[in-house]
Design an enzyme around this catalytic site. Structure first.
Site, PDB file in Angstrom:
ATOM      1  N   GLY A  25      99.094  75.999 -70.975  1.00 38.12           N
ATOM      2  CA  GLY A  25      98.121  76.732 -70.078  1.00 38.12           C
ATOM      3  C   GLY A  25      97.202  75.715 -69.254  1.00 38.12           C
ATOM      4  O   GLY A  25      97.117  74.480 -69.742  1.00 38.12           O
ATOM      5  N   ASP A  26      96.537  76.012 -68.221  1.00 40.77           N
ATOM      6  CA  ASP A  26      95.677  75.133 -67.464  1.00 40.77           C
ATOM      7  C   ASP A  26      96.006  73.894 -67.026  1.00 40.77           C
ATOM      8  O   ASP A  26      95.290  72.793 -67.082  1.00 40.77           O
ATOM      9  CB  ASP A  26      94.424  74.943 -68.611  1.00 40.77           C
ATOM     10  CG  ASP A  26      93.763  76.203 -68.977  1.00 40.77           C
ATOM     11  OD1 ASP A  26      93.636  77.164 -68.399  1.00 40.77           O
ATOM     12  OD2 ASP A  26      93.398  76.045 -70.293  1.00 40.77           O
ATOM     13  N   GLY A  30      96.692  76.798 -60.179  1.00 45.31           N
ATOM     14  CA  GLY A  30      95.890  77.460 -59.298  1.00 45.31           C
ATOM     15  C   GLY A  30      95.764  76.484 -58.198  1.00 45.31           C
ATOM     16  O   GLY A  30      95.981  76.935 -56.892  1.00 45.31           O
ATOM     17  N   ALA A  52      93.628  84.412 -68.008  1.00 48.72           N
ATOM     18  CA  ALA A  52      94.067  83.411 -67.142  1.00 48.72           C
ATOM     19  C   ALA A  52      92.934  82.757 -66.295  1.00 48.72           C
ATOM     20  O   ALA A  52      92.184  83.738 -65.789  1.00 48.72           O
ATOM     21  CB  ALA A  52      95.326  83.827 -66.074  1.00 48.72           C
ATOM     22  N   HIS A  54      92.301  80.338 -63.014  1.00 52.03           N
ATOM     23  CA  HIS A  54      93.116  79.419 -61.933  1.00 52.03           C
ATOM     24  C   HIS A  54      91.858  78.845 -61.123  1.00 52.03           C
ATOM     25  O   HIS A  54      91.251  79.694 -60.557  1.00 52.03           O
ATOM     26  CB  HIS A  54      94.123  79.932 -61.397  1.00 52.03           C
ATOM     27  CG  HIS A  54      95.220  80.703 -62.416  1.00 52.03           C
ATOM     28  ND1 HIS A  54      96.408  81.222 -61.809  1.00 52.03           N
ATOM     29  CD2 HIS A  54      95.509  80.444 -63.725  1.00 52.03           C
ATOM     30  CE1 HIS A  54      97.322  81.260 -62.963  1.00 52.03           C
ATOM     31  NE2 HIS A  54      96.654  80.968 -64.050  1.00 52.03           N
ATOM     32  N   ASP A 355      94.744  61.237 -62.712  1.00 54.43           N
ATOM     33  CA  ASP A 355      93.549  60.269 -62.531  1.00 54.43           C
ATOM     34  C   ASP A 355      93.098  60.158 -63.794  1.00 54.43           C
ATOM     35  O   ASP A 355      92.162  58.941 -64.073  1.00 54.43           O
ATOM     36  CB  ASP A 355      92.713  61.022 -61.457  1.00 54.43           C
ATOM     37  CG  ASP A 355      92.390  62.312 -61.895  1.00 54.43           C
ATOM     38  OD1 ASP A 355      93.380  62.879 -61.694  1.00 54.43           O
ATOM     39  OD2 ASP A 355      90.967  62.759 -61.830  1.00 54.43           O
TER      40      ASP A 355
HETATM   41  P1  GDP Z   1      95.561  76.663 -64.372  1.00 58.45           P
HETATM   42  O1  GDP Z   1      94.980  77.640 -65.173  1.00 58.45           O
HETATM   43  O2  GDP Z   1      96.941  75.990 -64.489  1.00 58.45           O
HETATM   44  O3  GDP Z   1      95.215  77.128 -62.910  1.00 58.45           O
HETATM   45  O4  GDP Z   1      94.442  75.484 -64.423  1.00 58.45           O
HETATM   46  P2  GDP Z   1      92.762  75.532 -64.551  1.00 58.45           P
HETATM   47  O5  GDP Z   1      92.460  75.812 -63.500  1.00 58.45           O
HETATM   48  O6  GDP Z   1      92.521  76.291 -65.808  1.00 58.45           O
HETATM   49  O7  GDP Z   1      92.463  73.970 -65.391  1.00 58.45           O
HETATM   50  C1  GDP Z   1      92.881  72.846 -64.357  1.00 58.45           C
HETATM   51  C2  GDP Z   1      91.601  72.066 -64.078  1.00 58.45           C
HETATM   52  O8  GDP Z   1      91.896  71.015 -63.724  1.00 58.45           O
HETATM   53  C3  GDP Z   1      90.602  72.763 -62.856  1.00 58.45           C
HETATM   54  O9  GDP Z   1      89.502  72.471 -63.265  1.00 58.45           O
HETATM   55  C4  GDP Z   1      90.831  72.086 -61.788  1.00 58.45           C
HETATM   56  O10 GDP Z   1      90.258  72.035 -60.634  1.00 58.45           O
HETATM   57  C5  GDP Z   1      91.492  70.821 -62.269  1.00 58.45           C
HETATM   58  N1  GDP Z   1      92.181  69.606 -61.643  1.00 58.45           N
HETATM   59  C6  GDP Z   1      93.530  70.120 -60.983  1.00 58.45           C
HETATM   60  N2  GDP Z   1      94.346  69.006 -60.522  1.00 58.45           N
HETATM   61  C7  GDP Z   1      93.551  67.872 -61.150  1.00 58.45           C
HETATM   62  C8  GDP Z   1      93.794  66.628 -60.830  1.00 58.45           C
HETATM   63  O11 GDP Z   1      94.772  66.226 -60.398  1.00 58.45           O
HETATM   64  N3  GDP Z   1      92.823  65.731 -61.634  1.00 58.45           N
HETATM   65  C9  GDP Z   1      91.776  66.262 -61.922  1.00 58.45           C
HETATM   66  N4  GDP Z   1      90.664  65.248 -62.304  1.00 58.45           N
HETATM   67  N5  GDP Z   1      91.256  67.647 -62.115  1.00 58.45           N
HETATM   68  C10 GDP Z   1      92.321  68.354 -61.663  1.00 58.45           C
HETATM   69  P1  IMO Z   2      95.933  79.954 -67.515  1.00 53.10           P
HETATM   70  O1  IMO Z   2      96.762  80.813 -66.660  1.00 53.10           O
HETATM   71  C1  IMO Z   2      95.022  78.532 -71.631  1.00 53.10           C
HETATM   72  C2  IMO Z   2      95.925  81.175 -74.904  1.00 53.10           C
HETATM   73  C3  IMO Z   2      94.562  81.494 -75.754  1.00 53.10           C
HETATM   74  C4  IMO Z   2      94.983  81.894 -76.952  1.00 53.10           C
HETATM   75  C5  IMO Z   2      96.487  82.473 -76.903  1.00 53.10           C
HETATM   76  C6  IMO Z   2      96.365  83.965 -76.875  1.00 53.10           C
HETATM   77  O2  IMO Z   2      94.609  79.813 -67.290  1.00 53.10           O
HETATM   78  O3  IMO Z   2      96.694  78.658 -67.771  1.00 53.10           O
HETATM   79  P2  IMO Z   2      95.427  85.837 -75.195  1.00 53.10           P
HETATM   80  O4  IMO Z   2      94.040  86.134 -74.870  1.00 53.10           O
HETATM   81  O5  IMO Z   2      96.386  85.744 -74.212  1.00 53.10           O
HETATM   82  O6  IMO Z   2      95.882  87.039 -76.293  1.00 53.10           O
HETATM   83  O7  IMO Z   2      95.344  84.538 -76.052  1.00 53.10           O
HETATM   84  O8  IMO Z   2      96.754  82.278 -75.563  1.00 53.10           O
HETATM   85  N1  IMO Z   2      95.820  81.623 -73.487  1.00 53.10           N
HETATM   86  C7  IMO Z   2      95.549  80.622 -72.450  1.00 53.10           C
HETATM   87  N2  IMO Z   2      95.217  79.142 -72.634  1.00 53.10           N
HETATM   88  N3  IMO Z   2      95.479  79.083 -70.524  1.00 53.10           N
HETATM   89  C8  IMO Z   2      95.509  80.047 -70.072  1.00 53.10           C
HETATM   90  O9  IMO Z   2      96.020  81.107 -68.893  1.00 53.10           O
HETATM   91  C9  IMO Z   2      95.958  80.922 -71.295  1.00 53.10           C
HETATM   92  N4  IMO Z   2      95.989  82.414 -71.650  1.00 53.10           N
HETATM   93  C10 IMO Z   2      96.107  82.638 -72.719  1.00 53.10           C
HETATM   94  O10 IMO Z   2      93.674  80.643 -75.580  1.00 53.10           O
HETATM   95  O11 IMO Z   2      95.405  80.611 -77.645  1.00 53.10           O
HETATM   96 MG    MG Z   3      93.437  77.948 -66.522  1.00 43.50          MG
END
Ligand code: GDP
Ligand code: IMO
Ligand code: MG
Length: 448
Positions: A25-26, A30, A52, A54, A355
């Site tokens: 995740g993360d 997004g 989630a 994003h 980066d």
């Molecule tokens: P998602 O859940 O997959 O949409 O990802 P998240 O938004 O939870 O976490 C990704 C984080 O990385 C966010 O704070 C974005 O703004 C940031 N981000 C995305 N791409 C880049 C990148 O290439 N470099 C840096 N430094 N940050 C990024």
């Molecule tokens: P995005 O879409 C990171 C993780 C939780 C926990 C496990 C189960 O932003 O990438 P839950 O609340 O779903 O029952 O938790 O899954 N988890 C995520 N970790 N990014 C997410 O979503 C997550 N969605 C759930 O931290 O370990």
């Molecule tokens: Mg996320």
């Protein structure tokens, strides 16, 4: 070629795309969904819920979306919350209002499946209470708490599978029936919550029915049969972008069970979570960080619980978008990414947050695992207990010192950064098409 593609006004365009996270995740889904929205007509969430988070960054504006697809910033696109999502109406309404207050149009462009399941307050209480009970019983041998987001995801999906105690978005429009169902459900839930040690007055079904029917009235203009809507789009040759939430290694069937979420968060969730057959997906973009992070409990073979992990966390601002928890950080696990790419049928990769790695003298890529019996394997182990017993085997590559956040093409990256990307492509066996060097839309190197 499918009939829908033949009917497309632009057969050469990438037609239906899935964007999915290949780690825990993360990964930056997004940002990439926002980037690809321009060349699609409809953006669809198919799984998960408000667990989630994003993030999209446009200039000095930062948007954190939990339930609404990341295409919402484009007013001419249709955003769909599919039947596979569990919707917390209170969170959704707040998200809609927050976006509107910031000038983002949310009207007929947002469609919600009448069959998406509802996350109720007792699901969230149950989620938190169960985690607390499990944590309190933790021993050296067993800590069964998962580190969930406490957004009620597991209990809501459990109700979906139980069937008789579930509520769907379409149920919110009939207050009388909703009240009758809630009277039964609440009588059972109050006992269950008390057994988990929750000290609160018994649930009040009539008050809940009134509150959730009101949410239903607010959301009614958006609620529809999204399966037919999506099939109409297919027939009309409109192009669909499926937005994965959570990620492949959190998939209930294919992730690091039991430390996973409660839905099919790999691409395999698309057909069930939308009603669109998998054969319609032409292009699967796997999103991966240039390193690895994880939030919550569970095995993480390349975790660096040390100064290296700390450096990645601070440079990458690795704190949860949903819960603000510090993310665990470590080296890139390519055994895991290669597995996820296989499960998801990934056609290209986006390598994000490159980066963040500037300034390391050397970088490590995990290419194999040493198993408990001493043998070496390049296969991932989607079982938490067995995965916790392996040792990561690394290849070491030279790092680069230059900041790269204004790079515009791959050739302008430092030679060692280019070699790092090339080695990832070789080991995963999938080309990297997008390299991200910063959170902004513009900080993206696309090479098709
Ligand atoms: P998602 O859940 O997959 O949409 O990802 P998240 O938004 O939870 O976490 C990704 C984080 O990385 C966010 O704070 C974005 O703004 C940031 N981000 C995305 N791409 C880049 C990148 O290439 N470099 C840096 N430094 N940050 C990024
Ligand atoms: P995005 O879409 C990171 C993780 C939780 C926990 C496990 C189960 O932003 O990438 P839950 O609340 O779903 O029952 O938790 O899954 N988890 C995520 N970790 N990014 C997410 O979503 C997550 N969605 C759930 O931290 O370990
Ligand atoms: Mg996320």
């Amino acid at each position: 070629m499918t009939d829908d593609r033949a009917a497309s006004p632009d057969n050469n365009a990438r037609h239906h795309t899935a964007v999915v996270g290949l780690q825990w995740g993360d990964e930056g889904k997004g940002k990439i969904v926002d980037l690809l929205t321009g060349r699609h007509d409809v953006i669809v969430r198919y799984n998960g819920g408000a667990n989630a988070g994003h993030t999209i960054v446009v200039g000095d504006q930062r948007y954190a979306l939990h339930l609404i697809p990341s295409g919402i910033l484009y007013p001419d696109k249709v955003c769909v919350i599919g039947n596979g999502v569990v919707v917390d109406p209170e969170v959704l309404i707040e998200e809609i209002e927050t976006l509107r207050a910031r000038g983002v149009e949310v009207g007929a462009n947002l469609r919600i499946s009448d069959r998406a399941h509802v996350v109720m307050p007792y699901h969230k209480v149950h989620d938190a209470a169960l985690e607390a009970v499990l944590a309190s019983k933790a021993s050296d041998d067993a800590d069964l708490s998962i580190g969930t987001t406490k957004r009620g995801i597991g209990p809501a999906y459990a109700d979906k599978v139980h069937r008789s105690t579930a509520l769907r978005m379409g149920d919110l429009s009939d207050e009388t029936r909703l009240r009758s169902k809630l009277r039964v459900i609440c009588s059972i839930r109050s006992v269950e919550l008390a057994a988990l040690g929750v000290q609160a007055p018994p649930l009040d079904p009539d008050a809940l029915a009134k509150q959730y029917a009101a949410f239903g009235r607010t959301l009614l203009p958006h609620i529809t049969d999204t399966t037919y809507l999506l099939h109409d789009c297919l027939r009309e040759g409109r192009s669909i972008l499926f937005e994965g939430a959570n990620a492949c290694l959190l998939d209930i069937d294919h992730g690091t069970y039991p430390y996973v979420t409660s839905s099919n968060s790999s691409v395999l969730g698309v057909p069930a979570g939308t009603g669109v057959p998998g054969r319609n997906i032409d292009y699967v973009l796997g999103i991966m960080k240039a390193y690895t992070t994880r939030v919550g409990e569970g095995p993480f073979p390349t975790e660096q619980d040390n100064a290296i992990g700390e450096r990645i966390r601070e440079r990458g601002h690795e704190y949860g978008t949903t819960t603000n928890r510090p993310r665990r950080c470590g080296w890139l696990d390519l055994v895991a990414v290669r597995y996820s790419a296989m499960i998801c049928g990934t056609t290209s990769l986006a390598c994000m947050l490159l980066d963040v790695l500037s300034g390391f003298d050397e970088l490590k890529l995990c290419t194999h695992y040493r198993l408990k019996d001493g043998s070496i394997s390049d296969r991932f182990i989607p079982d938490a207990h067995r995965l916790s017993q392996i040792e990561a085997i690394y290849e070491t590559l030279p790092g680069w010192s230059e900041e790269i956040d204004d790079a515009t093409d791959r050739a302008s990256l430092p030679a060692n950064a280019q070699s790092y990307l090339k080695r990832i492509e070789e080991i995963v066996g999938v080309p990297i098409e997008i390299v991200s060097v910063g959170p902004e839309r513009t900080q993206t190197v696309v090479e098709v």
